[in-house]
Design a protein around this motif. Sequence first.
Motif, PDB file in Angstrom:
ATOM      1  N   ALA A 154     -19.646 -63.509  13.365  1.00 37.64           N
ATOM      2  CA  ALA A 154     -20.123 -64.113  14.618  1.00 37.64           C
ATOM      3  C   ALA A 154     -19.515 -65.484  14.816  1.00 37.64           C
ATOM      4  CB  ALA A 154     -21.646 -64.215  14.603  1.00 37.64           C
ATOM      5  N   ARG A 155     -19.396 -66.261  13.747  1.00 34.38           N
ATOM      6  CA  ARG A 155     -18.797 -67.605  13.849  1.00 34.38           C
ATOM      7  C   ARG A 155     -17.302 -67.502  14.145  1.00 34.38           C
ATOM      8  NH1 ARG A 155     -23.904 -66.792  11.436  1.00 34.38           N
ATOM      9  NH2 ARG A 155     -25.018 -68.792  11.441  1.00 34.38           N
ATOM     10  N   ALA A 156     -16.626 -66.558  13.487  1.00 37.72           N
ATOM     11  CA  ALA A 156     -15.197 -66.381  13.726  1.00 37.72           C
ATOM     12  C   ALA A 156     -14.942 -65.939  15.164  1.00 37.72           C
ATOM     13  CB  ALA A 156     -14.626 -65.360  12.739  1.00 37.72           C
ATOM     14  N   ALA A 157     -15.781 -65.040  15.661  1.00 35.21           N
ATOM     15  CA  ALA A 157     -15.620 -64.564  17.034  1.00 35.21           C
ATOM     16  C   ALA A 157     -15.865 -65.684  18.040  1.00 35.21           C
ATOM     17  CB  ALA A 157     -16.567 -63.399  17.299  1.00 35.21           C
ATOM     18  N   ALA A 158     -16.896 -66.489  17.799  1.00 37.22           N
ATOM     19  CA  ALA A 158     -17.185 -67.612  18.692  1.00 37.22           C
ATOM     20  C   ALA A 158     -16.004 -68.580  18.717  1.00 37.22           C
ATOM     21  CB  ALA A 158     -18.453 -68.331  18.252  1.00 37.22           C
ATOM     22  N   ALA A 159     -15.463 -68.898  17.532  1.00 44.71           N
ATOM     23  CA  ALA A 159     -14.328 -69.821  17.451  1.00 44.71           C
ATOM     24  C   ALA A 159     -13.108 -69.249  18.163  1.00 44.71           C
ATOM     25  CB  ALA A 159     -13.996 -70.129  15.992  1.00 44.71           C
ATOM     26  N   SER A 160     -12.864 -67.961  17.974  1.00 44.44           N
ATOM     27  CA  SER A 160     -11.718 -67.312  18.619  1.00 44.44           C
ATOM     28  C   SER A 160     -11.857 -67.343  20.143  1.00 44.44           C
ATOM     29  CB  SER A 160     -11.609 -65.864  18.126  1.00 44.44           C
ATOM     30  OG  SER A 160     -10.554 -65.195  18.767  1.00 44.44           O
ATOM     31  N   ALA A 161     -13.059 -67.051  20.644  1.00 44.14           N
ATOM     32  CA  ALA A 161     -13.283 -67.079  22.095  1.00 44.14           C
ATOM     33  C   ALA A 161     -13.119 -68.491  22.643  1.00 44.14           C
ATOM     34  CB  ALA A 161     -14.677 -66.535  22.412  1.00 44.14           C
ATOM     35  N   LEU A 162     -13.630 -69.465  21.925  1.00 48.01           N
ATOM     36  CA  LEU A 162     -13.511 -70.864  22.358  1.00 48.01           C
ATOM     37  C   LEU A 162     -12.051 -71.289  22.433  1.00 48.01           C
ATOM     38  CD1 LEU A 162     -16.457 -72.368  20.296  1.00 48.01           C
ATOM     39  CD2 LEU A 162     -16.306 -72.307  22.793  1.00 48.01           C
ATOM     40  N   GLN A 163     -11.261 -70.860  21.476  1.00 51.76           N
ATOM     41  CA  GLN A 163      -9.839 -71.193  21.499  1.00 51.76           C
ATOM     42  C   GLN A 163      -9.167 -70.591  22.724  1.00 51.76           C
ATOM     43  OE1 GLN A 163      -7.358 -69.730  18.211  1.00 51.76           O
ATOM     44  NE2 GLN A 163      -6.243 -71.671  18.271  1.00 51.76           N
ATOM     45  N   GLN A 164      -9.530 -69.357  23.073  1.00 52.18           N
ATOM     46  CA  GLN A 164      -8.954 -68.714  24.250  1.00 52.18           C
ATOM     47  C   GLN A 164      -9.319 -69.460  25.532  1.00 52.18           C
ATOM     48  OE1 GLN A 164      -6.798 -66.006  24.570  1.00 52.18           O
ATOM     49  NE2 GLN A 164      -6.579 -66.358  22.376  1.00 52.18           N
ATOM     50  N   VAL A 165     -10.558 -69.923  25.614  1.00 52.23           N
ATOM     51  CA  VAL A 165     -11.004 -70.641  26.807  1.00 52.23           C
ATOM     52  C   VAL A 165     -10.340 -72.014  26.898  1.00 52.23           C
ATOM     53  CG1 VAL A 165     -12.995 -71.721  27.944  1.00 52.23           C
ATOM     54  CG2 VAL A 165     -13.215 -69.428  26.949  1.00 52.23           C
ATOM     55  N   LEU A 166     -10.427 -72.780  25.821  1.00 53.56           N
ATOM     56  CA  LEU A 166     -10.060 -74.198  25.874  1.00 53.56           C
ATOM     57  C   LEU A 166      -8.561 -74.446  25.695  1.00 53.56           C
ATOM     58  CD1 LEU A 166     -13.136 -75.508  23.878  1.00 53.56           C
ATOM     59  CD2 LEU A 166     -12.759 -75.648  26.350  1.00 53.56           C
TER      60      LEU A 166
ATOM     61  N   ALA B 102     -13.112 -60.962  21.518  1.00 53.28           N
ATOM     62  CA  ALA B 102     -13.355 -61.473  20.169  1.00 53.28           C
ATOM     63  C   ALA B 102     -14.384 -60.609  19.445  1.00 53.28           C
ATOM     64  CB  ALA B 102     -13.831 -62.921  20.242  1.00 53.28           C
ATOM     65  N   ALA B 103     -15.398 -60.159  20.157  1.00 54.47           N
ATOM     66  CA  ALA B 103     -16.420 -59.300  19.544  1.00 54.47           C
ATOM     67  C   ALA B 103     -15.799 -58.009  19.022  1.00 54.47           C
ATOM     68  CB  ALA B 103     -17.517 -58.994  20.561  1.00 54.47           C
ATOM     69  N   GLN B 104     -14.858 -57.472  19.795  1.00 51.25           N
ATOM     70  CA  GLN B 104     -14.181 -56.247  19.361  1.00 51.25           C
ATOM     71  C   GLN B 104     -13.250 -56.522  18.179  1.00 51.25           C
ATOM     72  OE1 GLN B 104     -11.869 -54.408  22.473  1.00 51.25           O
ATOM     73  NE2 GLN B 104     -11.769 -52.446  21.428  1.00 51.25           N
ATOM     74  N   LYS B 105     -12.547 -57.632  18.239  1.00 53.25           N
ATOM     75  CA  LYS B 105     -11.602 -57.986  17.171  1.00 53.25           C
ATOM     76  C   LYS B 105     -12.300 -58.127  15.833  1.00 53.25           C
ATOM     77  CE  LYS B 105      -8.374 -61.699  15.872  1.00 53.25           C
ATOM     78  NZ  LYS B 105      -7.751 -62.982  16.309  1.00 53.25           N
ATOM     79  N   PHE B 106     -13.492 -58.746  15.830  1.00 52.76           N
ATOM     80  CA  PHE B 106     -14.198 -58.996  14.573  1.00 52.76           C
ATOM     81  C   PHE B 106     -15.313 -57.976  14.312  1.00 52.76           C
ATOM     82  CE2 PHE B 106     -12.258 -63.069  15.648  1.00 52.76           C
ATOM     83  CZ  PHE B 106     -11.645 -63.387  14.445  1.00 52.76           C
ATOM     84  N   LYS B 107     -15.314 -56.892  15.122  1.00 49.67           N
ATOM     85  CA  LYS B 107     -16.221 -55.759  14.913  1.00 49.67           C
ATOM     86  C   LYS B 107     -17.685 -56.207  14.795  1.00 49.67           C
ATOM     87  CE  LYS B 107     -12.721 -52.844  12.660  1.00 49.67           C
ATOM     88  NZ  LYS B 107     -11.558 -53.715  12.959  1.00 49.67           N
ATOM     89  N   LEU B 108     -18.134 -56.946  15.788  1.00 50.87           N
ATOM     90  CA  LEU B 108     -19.476 -57.508  15.741  1.00 50.87           C
ATOM     91  C   LEU B 108     -20.550 -56.450  15.993  1.00 50.87           C
ATOM     92  CD1 LEU B 108     -19.237 -60.942  17.604  1.00 50.87           C
ATOM     93  CD2 LEU B 108     -18.662 -60.364  15.244  1.00 50.87           C
ATOM     94  N   THR B 109     -21.655 -56.589  15.284  1.00 51.20           N
ATOM     95  CA  THR B 109     -22.848 -55.802  15.569  1.00 51.20           C
ATOM     96  C   THR B 109     -23.504 -56.356  16.835  1.00 51.20           C
ATOM     97  OG1 THR B 109     -24.284 -57.269  14.306  1.00 51.20           O
ATOM     98  CG2 THR B 109     -23.224 -55.460  13.094  1.00 51.20           C
ATOM     99  N   ALA B 110     -24.498 -55.647  17.351  1.00 50.30           N
ATOM    100  CA  ALA B 110     -25.199 -56.122  18.547  1.00 50.30           C
ATOM    101  C   ALA B 110     -25.822 -57.492  18.300  1.00 50.30           C
ATOM    102  CB  ALA B 110     -26.265 -55.113  18.962  1.00 50.30           C
ATOM    103  N   ALA B 111     -26.434 -57.665  17.116  1.00 50.68           N
ATOM    104  CA  ALA B 111     -27.069 -58.948  16.801  1.00 50.68           C
ATOM    105  C   ALA B 111     -26.031 -60.065  16.711  1.00 50.68           C
ATOM    106  CB  ALA B 111     -27.850 -58.845  15.495  1.00 50.68           C
ATOM    107  N   ASP B 112     -24.893 -59.746  16.086  1.00 48.71           N
ATOM    108  CA  ASP B 112     -23.845 -60.763  15.961  1.00 48.71           C
ATOM    109  C   ASP B 112     -23.212 -61.102  17.307  1.00 48.71           C
ATOM    110  OD1 ASP B 112     -24.072 -61.437  13.339  1.00 48.71           O
ATOM    111  OD2 ASP B 112     -22.395 -60.214  12.620  1.00 48.71           O
ATOM    112  N   LYS B 113     -23.152 -60.126  18.223  1.00 47.57           N
ATOM    113  CA  LYS B 113     -22.654 -60.427  19.573  1.00 47.57           C
ATOM    114  C   LYS B 113     -23.526 -61.477  20.240  1.00 47.57           C
ATOM    115  CE  LYS B 113     -20.501 -55.948  20.604  1.00 47.57           C
ATOM    116  NZ  LYS B 113     -20.607 -54.719  21.428  1.00 47.57           N
TER     117      LYS B 113
END
Length: 447
Positions: free
Chosen positions: A13-25, A38-49
């Motif tokens: 979840a932290r890696a996905a958040a960081a990856s998404a932030l990099q894409q935005v900023l 990012a959620a798909q890339k790091f195979k996040l569960t529903a809770a981690d999304k």
Amino acid sequence: MSQSRAGASGAPARAAAASALQQVLQHQRSLNVALPEAAQKFKLTAADKGLAQAIAFGVLRDLPTLEWLVAQLVDKPLKPKVRIVHYLLLAGLYQLRSMRTASHAAISATVDGAVLVRQQGLKGLINAVLRSYQRKQDECEAEINTASELSGNHPGWIKKRLQQRYPQSWSQIIAANQQQPPMWLRVNARHHNATSYQALLTEAGIESHSYPGLDHGLRLQQPLDVATLPGFSEGWVSVQDAAAQFAAPLLGAQPAERILDACAAPGGKSAHILEGAACELTALDIEASRLERVKDNLQRLALNATIVEADATANDWWDGELFDRILLDAPCSATGVIRRHPDIKWLRRESDIADLSDLQQTILTNLWSMLKPGGQLLYATCSVLPEENHQQITHFIDANSDAEWDELPPPPAWLAVDPLASKGWQLLPKIDGHDGFYYARLKKQQH
């Protein structure tokens, strides 16, 4: 540490958040696009999304403060090739400052996130920075509280425009922008009214609130998964902010009338119009992917419309038959919905406003030619900037002799309305209330 160990720790979840932030900023991509990728890339569960979304949204809300903290706690900026670690630090600091996650768990999972973004060698740096903040937290926060440039966590140009236009209420607008928005429902009038559906919510243990003048709207006490709403899959109810729920009643479509909903995606207003009147509705939008959402919404609600993928500045899609009423939900700065899309603060530029204003005027002029004499056009934006709203309509009326204000009724007293936007409604974002929105209704004179 192994990838599997990192995955078990909450690191994805932290890696996905960081990856998404990099894409935005860094790459100026919308969070709505970056986060699912990012959620798909790091195979996040529903809770981690949900966790990744909470972190990414929170970082974007508080970005100037978090960037200032990183500058204080890191000796020198990270090199471009390891820049992803900067976004992990932002995510970690946001968790420590603003989330209920236990500090040790937040730090551990963020450090483990470095493995998943292939920066295992910088785990020690992340750990050191986050623990340094823990030690210096009181000192850092005291400095933040006295730094005027960090107040409100908005870009300077947005803050300046709000101060100029809303000298009495700009700080409330910024405060509302920084809050997580409430969840509003629109009850499908073909199945229930607000009172009967509210009773169903109560039976299900879901607390909600009704408001005078919002005939089909309810605000939930707490946001929840739509799957838990009674009859959601059967089309009994939709999610739609209170401000947007005034579009259909202000448009006032009547049975059998020919209606155009321009810039219609994702289709909430089209659906609301059709729920209230068996009219002949055309939903127009330029983006094919967004029109898929229109189709999905109408299908769930068992409603029918003609869906057209085309540019509202052109008329090559039009069959030449005039419309009785037109809803133009114009492309805009979206400065009224920052609380729902905090990336707007960092993706939008001040220079965009003039370009958007020109585009709005072009679309308005083009669609006006498709309106019957005696017909009405409802102009709407999710902006709080006068150049896109009241000034835009005033300019259009001055330039078109057959256009006149069709003054709107007085708004319900509970709405946060700017009194200077006479004849139209300028709604301002309200804590625990509605988004920022603008409505003006024009009538085409009969010659």
